[in-house]
Design an enzyme around this catalytic site. Structure first.
Site, PDB file in Angstrom:
ATOM      1  N   HIS A  67       0.821  -1.214   0.000  1.00 60.62           N
ATOM      2  CA  HIS A  67       0.000   0.000   0.000  1.00 60.62           C
ATOM      3  C   HIS A  67       0.860   1.272   0.000  1.00 60.62           C
ATOM      4  O   HIS A  67       0.346   2.378  -0.137  1.00 60.62           O
ATOM      5  CB  HIS A  67      -0.994   0.000   1.171  1.00 60.62           C
ATOM      6  CG  HIS A  67      -0.408   0.354   2.494  1.00 60.62           C
ATOM      7  ND1 HIS A  67       0.058  -0.585   3.385  1.00 60.62           N
ATOM      8  CD2 HIS A  67      -0.221   1.555   3.094  1.00 60.62           C
ATOM      9  CE1 HIS A  67       0.514   0.014   4.470  1.00 60.62           C
ATOM     10  NE2 HIS A  67       0.349   1.315   4.315  1.00 60.62           N
ATOM     11  N   ASP A 113      -0.025  -7.627   1.736  1.00 55.33           N
ATOM     12  CA  ASP A 113       0.435  -6.237   1.733  1.00 55.33           C
ATOM     13  C   ASP A 113       1.954  -6.191   1.915  1.00 55.33           C
ATOM     14  O   ASP A 113       2.479  -5.853   2.981  1.00 55.33           O
ATOM     15  CB  ASP A 113      -0.280  -5.450   2.832  1.00 55.33           C
ATOM     16  CG  ASP A 113       0.017  -3.960   2.772  1.00 55.33           C
ATOM     17  OD1 ASP A 113       0.529  -3.505   1.730  1.00 55.33           O
ATOM     18  OD2 ASP A 113      -0.261  -3.267   3.770  1.00 55.33           O
ATOM     19  N   SER A 208       3.849   3.006   8.133  1.00 57.71           N
ATOM     20  CA  SER A 208       3.515   1.948   7.197  1.00 57.71           C
ATOM     21  C   SER A 208       4.742   1.473   6.428  1.00 57.71           C
ATOM     22  O   SER A 208       5.602   2.274   6.046  1.00 57.71           O
ATOM     23  CB  SER A 208       2.465   2.435   6.184  1.00 57.71           C
ATOM     24  OG  SER A 208       1.213   2.567   6.780  1.00 57.71           O
ATOM     25  N   GLY A 209       4.809   0.182   6.198  1.00 56.47           N
ATOM     26  CA  GLY A 209       5.906  -0.393   5.442  1.00 56.47           C
ATOM     27  C   GLY A 209       7.145  -0.676   6.257  1.00 56.47           C
ATOM     28  O   GLY A 209       8.039  -1.384   5.812  1.00 56.47           O
TER      29      GLY A 209
END
Length: 252
Positions: A67, A113, A208-209
């Site tokens: 994402h 993801d 995120s990530g």
């Protein structure tokens, strides 16, 4: 929601120098990281601004969340960073040659993801920049992992942190996260939850990530969640151990 990802790989040897609404995750309830303590930490940037984290796997490859996908031509990858507010002399910057989200990534459920980034030029491995190892199996429920990132430090979504933050969270049984009072079945077998029984410790917007690591091995990628720091809704991460073969098909 926030977003986490986890992938499984075979740990590299010492000789190889291994070292939510949905809001993107950020570090809540953590502390500032000691410079150099997380040499695998990556900042993904566009137009000079941090937007997602990542994990260095070797001198040419970075692991992140699908994402967080962005055009390779606009992406800058920063390693060796700790404080965005100062030039510490340890930073290295490179571009992206290719951005490879998992082919089965589902943006509606955040299943799979996970994403790989091939760097335009290899980074130099040193005491400030070195890869995380990859797991051969997932850790047991109740195990502490350390999550790092430059995201917001308050559940309200405060501005991102200039200094890298860290927080320890413990893995939570999937059956608990999928209970009716929590995510009600939304956590797939490719994900795991991690948080704190009292809440208040979590990743959040801007994280995120980024990695969930224990002893230099990356077990999770920050993927998604409801809010940040809520005891009922711990952070959800992609389970890295489920993707070793896919990762190795590119980075080996």
């Amino acid at each position: 929601m926030r977003l986490f990802v986890v992938i499984a790989l075979v740990c590299c040897t010492a000789a190889q120098q291994c070292g939510r609404s949905y809001f993107p995750d950020r570090i809540v309830g953590g502390t500032a990281a000691t410079p150099g303590a997380f040499p695998w930490m990556v900042s993904l940037q566009q137009n000079g601004y941090h937007f997602c984290g990542g994990t260095l796997l070797n001198s040419e490859w970075v692991l992140s969340a699908a994402h967080c996908q962005a055009s390779a031509s606009t992406l800058r990858v920063i390693v060796g960073e700790n404080n965005f507010g100062s030039n510490e002399g340890t930073e290295q910057s490179t571009g992206a040659q290719d951005v490879i989200p998992h082919p089965n990534y589902n943006p509606n459920t955040y299943d799979n993801d996970i994403m790989l980034i091939k760097l335009s030029y290899p980074v130099t491995i040193n005491s400030w920049v070195s890869p995380a190892c990859l797991p051969s199996a997932m850790v047991e429920d109740g195990t502490d992992v350390t999550v790092t990132g430059w995201g917001s430090t308050h559940p309200s979504g405060s501005p991102y942190s200039y200094r890298l933050q860290r927080v320890n969270v413990h893995t939570i049984p999937r059956s608990h996260c999928n209970a009716a009072h929590s995510y009600n079945g939304q956590v797939t077998s490719n994900m795991f939850c991690a948080g704190h029984s009292a809440g208040g410790r979590d990743s959040c917007q801007g994280d995120s990530g980024g990695p969930g690591v224990r002893a230099g091995t990356v077990y999770g990628v920050v993927s998604w969640g409801f809010g940040c720091g809520n005891a009922r809704y711990p952070g959800v991460y992609t389970k890295v151990a489920n993707y070793v073969d896919w990762i190795n098909s590119y980075i080996n």
